[in-house]
Write an enzyme that holds these catalytic residues in place. Structure first.
Site, PDB file in Angstrom:
ATOM      1  N   HIS A  87     -13.717 -73.139  93.587  1.00 40.58           N
ATOM      2  CA  HIS A  87     -14.434 -74.399  93.785  1.00 40.58           C
ATOM      3  C   HIS A  87     -15.887 -74.246  93.366  1.00 40.58           C
ATOM      4  O   HIS A  87     -16.380 -73.151  93.149  1.00 40.58           O
ATOM      5  CB  HIS A  87     -14.334 -74.837  95.251  1.00 40.58           C
ATOM      6  CG  HIS A  87     -15.067 -73.944  96.202  1.00 40.58           C
ATOM      7  ND1 HIS A  87     -15.977 -74.419  97.108  1.00 40.58           N
ATOM      8  CD2 HIS A  87     -15.022 -72.600  96.402  1.00 40.58           C
ATOM      9  CE1 HIS A  87     -16.466 -73.419  97.820  1.00 40.58           C
ATOM     10  NE2 HIS A  87     -15.897 -72.311  97.415  1.00 40.58           N
ATOM     11  N   HIS A  94     -14.742 -82.518  99.871  1.00 44.47           N
ATOM     12  CA  HIS A  94     -14.818 -81.334  99.005  1.00 44.47           C
ATOM     13  C   HIS A  94     -13.422 -81.003  98.490  1.00 44.47           C
ATOM     14  O   HIS A  94     -12.430 -81.165  99.207  1.00 44.47           O
ATOM     15  CB  HIS A  94     -15.386 -80.138  99.779  1.00 44.47           C
ATOM     16  CG  HIS A  94     -15.698 -78.972  98.912  1.00 44.47           C
ATOM     17  ND1 HIS A  94     -16.699 -78.992  97.975  1.00 44.47           N
ATOM     18  CD2 HIS A  94     -15.119 -77.752  98.828  1.00 44.47           C
ATOM     19  CE1 HIS A  94     -16.735 -77.815  97.351  1.00 44.47           C
ATOM     20  NE2 HIS A  94     -15.785 -77.050  97.848  1.00 44.47           N
ATOM     21  N   CYS A 136     -17.909 -80.208  92.838  1.00 44.72           N
ATOM     22  CA  CYS A 136     -16.516 -79.852  93.129  1.00 44.72           C
ATOM     23  C   CYS A 136     -15.518 -80.749  92.407  1.00 44.72           C
ATOM     24  O   CYS A 136     -14.597 -80.260  91.741  1.00 44.72           O
ATOM     25  CB  CYS A 136     -16.261 -79.815  94.625  1.00 44.72           C
ATOM     26  SG  CYS A 136     -16.384 -81.413  95.476  1.00 44.72           S
TER      27      CYS A 136
END
Length: 158
Positions: A123, A111, A59
């Site tokens: 993502h 994240h 990510c």
């Protein structure tokens, strides 16, 4: 493929220009913005520690790659580090290009993705998955939302 075509059509109608206020000062490395580089990464395989189209992305590697390629900005390599760059943004005030942060490992800011508008973000989700588009308002993502940041680029030098 249909999702990619719809996304590309939406982006053509909603071109994003970075805000002029400066919190990061650098000259862009190309005419393409972060969203264009983000679209090029759709479908790329997830790879822990990855930061390129050829080898895959995690990510934060995806986000770091997008800003390095589009504006020549070297962002911190972790989601937690990226969560301290730019200015905080409320969820209701998100605009395309804002970074969105989530607690996915029982750890705040574990994240990161990039908001692309219309309630969606891109993502690199997890091992075995590919870079993809998801909705920010699903119960999973809504429950894990930690905040958002906006990176402002100083355009006065060019």
């Amino acid at each position: 493929m249909r999702q990619l075509l719809l996304l590309c059509g939406w982006l053509a109608c909603a071109a994003w220009v970075p805000p002029a206020a400066a919190s990061i000062s650098t000259a862009p490395s190309s005419a393409e913005g972060p969203l264009a580089h983000l679209l090029h990464a759709l479908g790329t395989q997830y790879r822990y520690g990855g930061s390129s189209l050829k080898t895959g992305f995690d990510c934060s590697g995806l986000i770091a790659h997008v800003f390095e390629q589009s504006w020549g900005i070297a962002l911190p390599r972790t989601a937690a580090g990226q969560s301290r760059v730019g200015k905080p943004v409320k969820r209701r005030d998100l605009i395309p290009g804002d970074l969105v942060f989530y607690n996915t490992r029982n750890q705040p800011y574990s994240h990161v993705g990039m908001y692309i508008g219309n309630g969606r973000f891109v993502h690199a989700p997890k091992p075995g998955a590919r870079v993809r588009v998801e909705r920010v308002d699903t119960s999973y993502w809504r429950a894990r939302f930690n905040g958002a940041r906006r990176l402002d680029i100083d355009n006065s030098s060019h």
